[in-house]
Write a protein that holds these residues in place. Sequence first.
Motif, PDB file in Angstrom:
ATOM      1  N   ALA A  96       0.829  -1.205   0.000  1.00  0.00           N
ATOM      2  CA  ALA A  96       0.000   0.000   0.000  1.00  0.00           C
ATOM      3  C   ALA A  96       0.866   1.259   0.000  1.00  0.00           C
ATOM      4  N   VAL A 260      -8.684   1.016  -2.471  1.00  0.00           N
ATOM      5  CA  VAL A 260      -7.978   0.270  -1.425  1.00  0.00           C
ATOM      6  C   VAL A 260      -8.679  -1.076  -1.200  1.00  0.00           C
ATOM      7  N   LEU A 265      -5.584  -3.636  -0.601  1.00  0.00           N
ATOM      8  CA  LEU A 265      -4.424  -2.987   0.021  1.00  0.00           C
ATOM      9  C   LEU A 265      -4.674  -2.874   1.526  1.00  0.00           C
TER      10      LEU A 265
END
Length: 426
Positions: A96, A260, A265
């Motif tokens: 990430a 995300v 992530l």
Amino acid sequence: MKVLIVGSGGREHALAWALKSSPRVEELYCAPGNAGIAQVARCVPIGVSELEKLADFAQENGIDLTVVGPEAPLCAGITDVFLARDLAVFGPDKRAAMLEGSKDFAKEFMLRYGIPTARGRACTDAVSAREYIHGEFAAGARGIVVKADGLAAGKGVLVARSEVEATAFSDQCFEGEFGSAGSKVVIEEMLSGEEASIFALCDGKTITPLAPSQDHKRIFDNDMGPNTGGMGAYSPAPVVNETVSRRIEEKILRPFLKGVQQEGLRFRGVIFVGLMIENDEPKVLEFNVRFGDPETQPVMRRFEGDLADVLYKTATGDLEHAVIGWKETPAVSVVIASAGYPGKYEKGRIISGLEEAAAAGTVVFHAGTAEKDGRIVTAGGRVLGVSATGRDIAEAIANAYRGVGKISFEGAYFRKDIGAKALKKR
Ligand code: AMP
Ligand code: GLY
């Protein structure tokens, strides 16, 4: 709760200052810290890149939460090391962290989720970069931005006004000027407008923006001269009005959270969105996966709540229940740097007037300072951040500069126009 902060700058001092006032914090540590942080936390001589040693320390000392300040350990995988040992950590994992560590990864992510940003392209060799730059200028571009793909300590970006300048910088990147950070470059259109910084806490389920702020990136007054890490900041940022705030949430933060989630992530930390805003339309210049410095200083001066609780909830996936408030009063932080910064500078200069600045009502955050023979001396390019609040921005600026006026060391340099843009907007 026992809390460990990783880092040694003004950002970490501001976080330590705010964490110190949290009723939940019994013990506060900072690795490696600086002379100012040592006044509020126990400094531990472990470097930010010594990931295993940091994890050993956290384990041996029963640390409940580690808050990572800078990007380098995040991109190196500090979160992965801590998670493997079941230690709670505030900061995204290595994959990430590529949202900051790779301009190309970030650009592709933005494109996939429709996040507004400058049009651009990644090039992996000097010839295709030259061709692309040539094409853009031939098509009438007034300028172009060349970015080395990777961490380059703020030096990997050039806003070039001519083809010659852009090509020379791109060539330099491919010649290894920025190490491995230059094996790929991202070339993008030059945006105009006003910059602002948005921090948003994210635990993968919830995303919560913090108070907006504005940095002063250039070394000289009126935004002249080379880029620095940041020479001063204030919060709130008037350029982020209600319309802009709403657009940031709708067009940037919500799509960010969706991205995300869809890409799996692990993002439990703070996303720092660097924005360019023109005609109330925000576009993303960059993502950082950490708090900004000096922006964190005025933001922390305005924060209301229990920071340890908020960061812990973010780190453990319970951000939804965090309580965050803001003081209405604006805050300003003026950076005092060593002469020569962002180029070469001297260290070891004795700093005087710190107590007088505190007596004048400012909170002085330390960046590059050290203790030597009982005196506080300079130890970095950016040395101090003198912060103040006020009933309005004008008063906050005046208060901060009153503190700055009390402090001296040989070669001290600061900008005289921090906050001027906010003043103009009143
Ligand atoms: P970055 O590391 O990508 O944020 O770039 C550092 C600085 O370069 C930014 O804070 C801006 O001042 C400037 N910059 C980056 N991208 C652009 C762009 N597309 N247009 C204009 N200025 C930019
Ligand atoms: N002040 C800008 C940064 O922290 O990257």
